[in-house]
Enzyme design. Sequence first.
Site, PDB file in Angstrom:
ATOM      1  N   PRO A   1       0.924  -1.133   0.000  1.00  0.00           N
ATOM      2  CA  PRO A   1      -0.061   0.024  -0.084  1.00  0.00           C
ATOM      3  C   PRO A   1       0.885   1.420  -0.045  1.00  0.00           C
ATOM      4  O   PRO A   1       1.804   1.354   0.739  1.00  0.00           O
ATOM      5  CB  PRO A   1      -0.688   0.012   1.432  1.00  0.00           C
ATOM      6  CG  PRO A   1       0.071  -0.970   2.248  1.00  0.00           C
ATOM      7  CD  PRO A   1       0.714  -2.037   1.323  1.00  0.00           C
TER       8      PRO A   1
ATOM      9  N   LYS B   1      -0.014  -4.124   9.479  1.00  0.00           N
ATOM     10  CA  LYS B   1       1.378  -3.790   8.968  1.00  0.00           C
ATOM     11  C   LYS B   1       2.043  -2.847   9.653  1.00  0.00           C
ATOM     12  O   LYS B   1       1.504  -1.894  10.216  1.00  0.00           O
ATOM     13  CB  LYS B   1       0.917  -3.226   7.584  1.00  0.00           C
ATOM     14  CG  LYS B   1       2.205  -2.883   6.922  1.00  0.00           C
ATOM     15  CD  LYS B   1       1.836  -2.362   5.471  1.00  0.00           C
ATOM     16  CE  LYS B   1       3.209  -1.742   4.548  1.00  0.00           C
ATOM     17  NZ  LYS B   1       3.702  -0.492   4.985  1.00  0.00           N
TER      18      LYS B   1
ATOM     19  N   SER C   1       7.565  -4.614   9.029  1.00  0.00           N
ATOM     20  CA  SER C   1       7.892  -3.620   7.876  1.00  0.00           C
ATOM     21  C   SER C   1       8.583  -2.420   9.028  1.00  0.00           C
ATOM     22  O   SER C   1       8.052  -2.078   9.890  1.00  0.00           O
ATOM     23  CB  SER C   1       6.700  -3.139   7.204  1.00  0.00           C
ATOM     24  OG  SER C   1       6.977  -1.719   6.554  1.00  0.00           O
TER      25      SER C   1
ATOM     26  N   HIS D   1       8.374   0.589   7.211  1.00  0.00           N
ATOM     27  CA  HIS D   1       7.493   1.495   6.483  1.00  0.00           C
ATOM     28  C   HIS D   1       8.815   2.151   5.496  1.00  0.00           C
ATOM     29  O   HIS D   1       8.793   3.430   5.275  1.00  0.00           O
ATOM     30  CB  HIS D   1       7.361   2.741   7.486  1.00  0.00           C
ATOM     31  CG  HIS D   1       6.098   3.343   6.741  1.00  0.00           C
ATOM     32  ND1 HIS D   1       4.536   3.103   7.027  1.00  0.00           N
ATOM     33  CD2 HIS D   1       5.838   4.401   5.674  1.00  0.00           C
ATOM     34  CE1 HIS D   1       3.887   3.820   6.370  1.00  0.00           C
ATOM     35  NE2 HIS D   1       4.533   4.463   5.643  1.00  0.00           N
TER      36      HIS D   1
ATOM     37  N   ASP E   1       8.208  -6.187   4.163  1.00  0.00           N
ATOM     38  CA  ASP E   1       8.526  -5.392   2.987  1.00  0.00           C
ATOM     39  C   ASP E   1       9.856  -4.693   3.271  1.00  0.00           C
ATOM     40  O   ASP E   1      10.323  -4.653   4.659  1.00  0.00           O
ATOM     41  CB  ASP E   1       7.631  -4.538   2.719  1.00  0.00           C
ATOM     42  CG  ASP E   1       7.131  -3.283   3.513  1.00  0.00           C
ATOM     43  OD1 ASP E   1       7.927  -3.105   4.541  1.00  0.00           O
ATOM     44  OD2 ASP E   1       6.003  -2.496   3.302  1.00  0.00           O
ATOM     45  N   GLY E   2      10.595  -3.956   2.594  1.00  0.00           N
ATOM     46  CA  GLY E   2      11.600  -2.946   2.935  1.00  0.00           C
ATOM     47  C   GLY E   2      12.876  -3.736   2.158  1.00  0.00           C
ATOM     48  O   GLY E   2      13.581  -4.395   2.576  1.00  0.00           O
TER      49      GLY E   2
ATOM     50  N   ARG F   1      14.668  -5.934  -3.836  1.00  0.00           N
ATOM     51  CA  ARG F   1      15.063  -5.438  -5.246  1.00  0.00           C
ATOM     52  C   ARG F   1      15.513  -6.369  -5.957  1.00  0.00           C
ATOM     53  O   ARG F   1      15.372  -6.339  -7.264  1.00  0.00           O
ATOM     54  CB  ARG F   1      16.154  -4.433  -5.189  1.00  0.00           C
ATOM     55  CG  ARG F   1      15.871  -3.229  -4.277  1.00  0.00           C
ATOM     56  CD  ARG F   1      14.634  -2.170  -4.819  1.00  0.00           C
ATOM     57  NE  ARG F   1      14.747  -1.071  -3.942  1.00  0.00           N
ATOM     58  CZ  ARG F   1      13.633  -1.103  -3.226  1.00  0.00           C
ATOM     59  NH1 ARG F   1      12.688  -1.974  -3.007  1.00  0.00           N
ATOM     60  NH2 ARG F   1      13.393  -0.068  -2.362  1.00  0.00           N
TER      61      ARG F   1
END
Lengths: 368, 368, 368, 368
Positions: free
Chosen positions: B81, B231, B253, B255, B286-287, B290
């Site tokens: 999100p 989250k 996360s 953020h 997440d974070g 790549r």
Amino acid sequence: MDKAGYPINLFEFEDAARRVLDKGDFDSVVGGATDELTIARTRQVFDSILLRPRRLVDVSHRDLSTTVLSSRVSFPVMLAPSGGHQLVHPDGEVATVRAAGSAGLLTVLSVGSTRPMEEVAAAAKGPLWFQQHILKDKAIQHDLAERAKEAGFCGLCLTVDSLGFGKRERDLRNSWRPIEGQGSSVINYSPYFGGPGLKAPSQLPELIDTSATWSDAADFVAQTTLPVVIKGILTAEDARLCVESGASGIVVSAHGGRNLDTTVTSIEVLGEVVDIVAGAAEVYMDGGVRRGTDVVKALALGARAVLIGRPIFWGLAVGGAGGLRATLEILRDEIDLTMALTGKSTIGSIDKSLLMVGSVPGVPISRV
Amino acid sequence: MDKAGYPINLFEFEDAARRVLDKGDFDSVVGGATDELTIARTRQVFDSILLRPRRLVDVSHRDLSTTVLSSRVSFPVMLAPSGGHQLVHPDGEVATVRAAGSAGLLTVLSVGSTRPMEEVAAAAKGPLWFQQHILKDKAIQHDLAERAKEAGFCGLCLTVDSLGFGKRERDLRNSWRPIEGQGSSVINYSPYFGGPGLKAPSQLPELIDTSATWSDAADFVAQTTLPVVIKGILTAEDARLCVESGASGIVVSAHGGRNLDTTVTSIEVLGEVVDIVAGAAEVYMDGGVRRGTDVVKALALGARAVLIGRPIFWGLAVGGAGGLRATLEILRDEIDLTMALTGKSTIGSIDKSLLMVGSVPGVPISRV
Amino acid sequence: MDKAGYPINLFEFEDAARRVLDKGDFDSVVGGATDELTIARTRQVFDSILLRPRRLVDVSHRDLSTTVLSSRVSFPVMLAPSGGHQLVHPDGEVATVRAAGSAGLLTVLSVGSTRPMEEVAAAAKGPLWFQQHILKDKAIQHDLAERAKEAGFCGLCLTVDSLGFGKRERDLRNSWRPIEGQGSSVINYSPYFGGPGLKAPSQLPELIDTSATWSDAADFVAQTTLPVVIKGILTAEDARLCVESGASGIVVSAHGGRNLDTTVTSIEVLGEVVDIVAGAAEVYMDGGVRRGTDVVKALALGARAVLIGRPIFWGLAVGGAGGLRATLEILRDEIDLTMALTGKSTIGSIDKSLLMVGSVPGVPISRV
Amino acid sequence: MDKAGYPINLFEFEDAARRVLDKGDFDSVVGGATDELTIARTRQVFDSILLRPRRLVDVSHRDLSTTVLSSRVSFPVMLAPSGGHQLVHPDGEVATVRAAGSAGLLTVLSVGSTRPMEEVAAAAKGPLWFQQHILKDKAIQHDLAERAKEAGFCGLCLTVDSLGFGKRERDLRNSWRPIEGQGSSVINYSPYFGGPGLKAPSQLPELIDTSATWSDAADFVAQTTLPVVIKGILTAEDARLCVESGASGIVVSAHGGRNLDTTVTSIEVLGEVVDIVAGAAEVYMDGGVRRGTDVVKALALGARAVLIGRPIFWGLAVGGAGGLRATLEILRDEIDLTMALTGKSTIGSIDKSLLMVGSVPGVPISRV
């Protein structure tokens, strides 16, 4: 530059090769997978391992020779299987085996050689192993092994870490591809073109058997009278499976960081492989060997010998067989000097007491 | 650039986005809190985790699909999100969900979407979750959840780590602020303007309930029939509270390093969260994701899937839905290649034996 | 620059020497083996060792003097044996011993001195040791020792880590070689030219006995009434052998990183040597000492004194005996200030409680 | 720059100060001893400590106030004693205490203030402590303490880590010295000039008692009714002696890396001091505090408050009292934001559970 005009160490050979090769070709040789972190880490690990030199040992006569399986070599370095030597010099693998043989070293010829294995074997002065993959077409696979035996190769090397190319971003950026018939690697497969298993060269990339398991490795060993070395191992678990498959040797290798990035490096897992194999097979390693001290460190961690890959291309690019011979002599001289200055007069006397406890990343203090 | 003219990896997508976006907009997407140390550390941690590839496993058929809660996705990546997609492309979140859906992926739509949730849901091809905060006005909070359910969202994501913006110094230096009606994020709140809880858009920043506690989270879960994912968790203590609050999933996360600098990174605390949750909820992270290797490492540490944030903006900026689709395909291909080269043919077979003991910062040796 | 126009610290002395010397000469002084990693690591180790200063100790009167074997020195620094001082200043080793003597320090004169040992001894104001190797020709070896005793040297230093030069790539690149009769080191051997053991200066490199063992060291000790210090030790095992050979002192040394690269550094193995020697001999160290804090750290780890090598050349190059004297005074002042600011008024009170637990690489926490 | 034209963080304040000050003056403020390694390390240690934010804690009302000894301060930051504020702004320490007081903070006035302590006290709006050294002349030392009490200072700070300046090489290179009567620090000593203990200002550097021991500290405490804080402690041993000397508070400090290089840093030994003191005195720290997260980390390790030194000069240089006030407000806002985003609504609730185990260099895992 030394007296003969050659670079004085392997790093300078790399620089010299960069100057004489097209960027695309040079990058195709030195490049690795994605961010090339494993390539960088390999050197960091070697550099961080610390030697503990001993004094007042009689080193007036130093013997660098050893054996790999049944072959005697003048110092514990082998030439790693690597395709496409004609990419950097027109003599290709013929130059390679001449330089290796004159230095008293063993060459592992890649199935992707740009000269036919029979021609290379005829030109060779030293011992040869032939490198293969497990193929979908077992008839071709078996025939390659038989041809190698016929041609005089004294061992087979089964590469198990290459199921297709890694993501080599230098090549993608350079839009690089081998020139047909020059850097290409179809020559040893050409007798099979048009046959039931391989209709055309374009099918070659499909020939490797990505469904192969350890029973295929055991079959490979069982179907030849030559000793088999399995290459591409990075875990104790797989090293044990190599032994159970009947392998005579194991090459601990991350494929030069060319297939998958951020794996463990071969030098840091060498000890765990040596421990589990416990003498049931010879253990070799490749990946990042550039200095005589690197070779001695690998031996101290239990390797019987090391293999070099990219330096072959640099030597050939700079001066063909002569350039490669100079490269090998640098390594020999550096190994010799390292032994003199650490108090080791034989290869067999190099053991883990030569390394500082705790200086090998990934190896618990208790091991070294 | 690849054949279609797109960059060949996510880092190059970032470079390409930098070239097409205004500096202020680009910085607002990639920037983080204060010294941006957490952003740097996240990549360092991922890069330092070492893979232990296994050999001679049948990887001829690889299945990258998995489920997140009840939704099947084609590979274990979700779209995080993140508000304001119109900032980088006029199609905004409509492009996002089209790209995600065509790639077989789930999107978590931010309440700060620049397109109405109902419009986005109508345009979507794949599963959707809707992201919210705990609000002071529980009626608005509840109505948002009901609207999402009506619109076909199949899960809710409750963000608990954002009580206002962090100190984003790039934005301060650039005097950056979203353009009204474009990068702005009021659209999903607009039905409530003039009502008792939200008289005007200017009150929006006040709407988040900074006095909220875990009982509010439990109430949020209790008042919807949709599964809820919480989250913004970075500790085992809070992960346990998520489970006790009835959450079906947890997103570990930081953020994206955008709110508070020098926190623990999500990848290094993932293991402690997975351990304490012990299967009572699905755990995502997440974070800094790549590379395909990053995804596989997170899965090896126990994540069910990962989320990507900034790469959504890069893909949209470079080529709208097509650019984002290319971004997602790169990730899929890299995950697939990583699985092939580590001996994993299913997502479920990826476990901690794939990681080198001791190579995960902050994770005791005994865990990995 | 200080008031007298001299640099204000040893690093700036190095910079000043770089400016006044030919590049080849400067490189020959500061260069090391192959990649010069040991040189870099030595400084990193010193810098990473952390001091724990104590407060409110009476430091109004500080006594920096100590003894090395029977000689009193004004502070715990000795001048390391190093050949060829005329390379950087025409006064050569005569300037060296004058500067050292006027500073109250002991010089270890290299057998490779560019001034005859008798002339140097006559010019000296302070105590002297004479440095030798184990030679194939024991008569020459013994005569050198006797001459040293006659000339007034009060100790002998037996170097055991130099069996020929290391691979010094700067010198190879610069095609550098010492000028005959200037930077050359034949002068102390000249009485033996034409004799049975040494027909000509060209045979000198062959004179060192690479077959020597610890019994040769014991013989060396036994055949002189002077105390013997063995230099070049990097392991506890060899330190024990030094004691068993009758040595009165041990110099922990990696030869300034000039012979073999990526060895352990002297400062990080000092503790293990001190432990095993357990007072049976004095322990000194050299390698990378540039600051007064370095000296105090070495003493805290158990060294009786340290030796400096390259800084001798920098001081001489910048200002002959005066420049070297200034160098030594900087070290003395920095040691004095370090003692004042850590609460130590005597050399003897410096112990391992002055160092932070765990801040010495390679030294287990339990040791410091 | 923020709305008022001030920099947006303390690092940018430093940059702004660099632009407005003469290089020599700027260097004299920011410089440290010799290689300035401790200065660099201090920031590295702060940056490496990782926060573990908690979620869904009611942080709608945050109270940053605390007490230091008996004084209430609006947030846990004090202004460190530091001489010569007129060097950077003509209002000198009068501006300092006005800014501090208006921010609700306590200032520790240096004996080296460039404005008389009585004038500063009269101008102050907030609580003040007065900083002294142990002097040879106990009458002067005692009179200073009595004057401070008369003037309304509510505590004394005894600095024990400064027995003269460190080797500040920037100042040596710049040939920097304070201008008489401006950056000079004689004003608080001027009543004693011509008296028995201090005939002339030139004798001032001799006045500090380098023979002082802990009994002198105990005497200092015994001879005043004001509480005494001892500043400059870096070991548990000395912290215990502070308590035994009757100190009410301890400042863990490496004097900003200005006296001795490569000591332990204050943030990494804070925990060991807090442990041994065990509540018998308040513990503060200074050294490298630049971010609100730094303050919160120090508090989590047990500090009651932190002190800032160099940032005072930057704030004054950039805008006098207004600039310093802006500096302090930045810190307050960053602390406030850190508390909001880590789930802490009061200073007292900040404890070691907020820090990742193992992320504090030098602190054993078992402590944090």
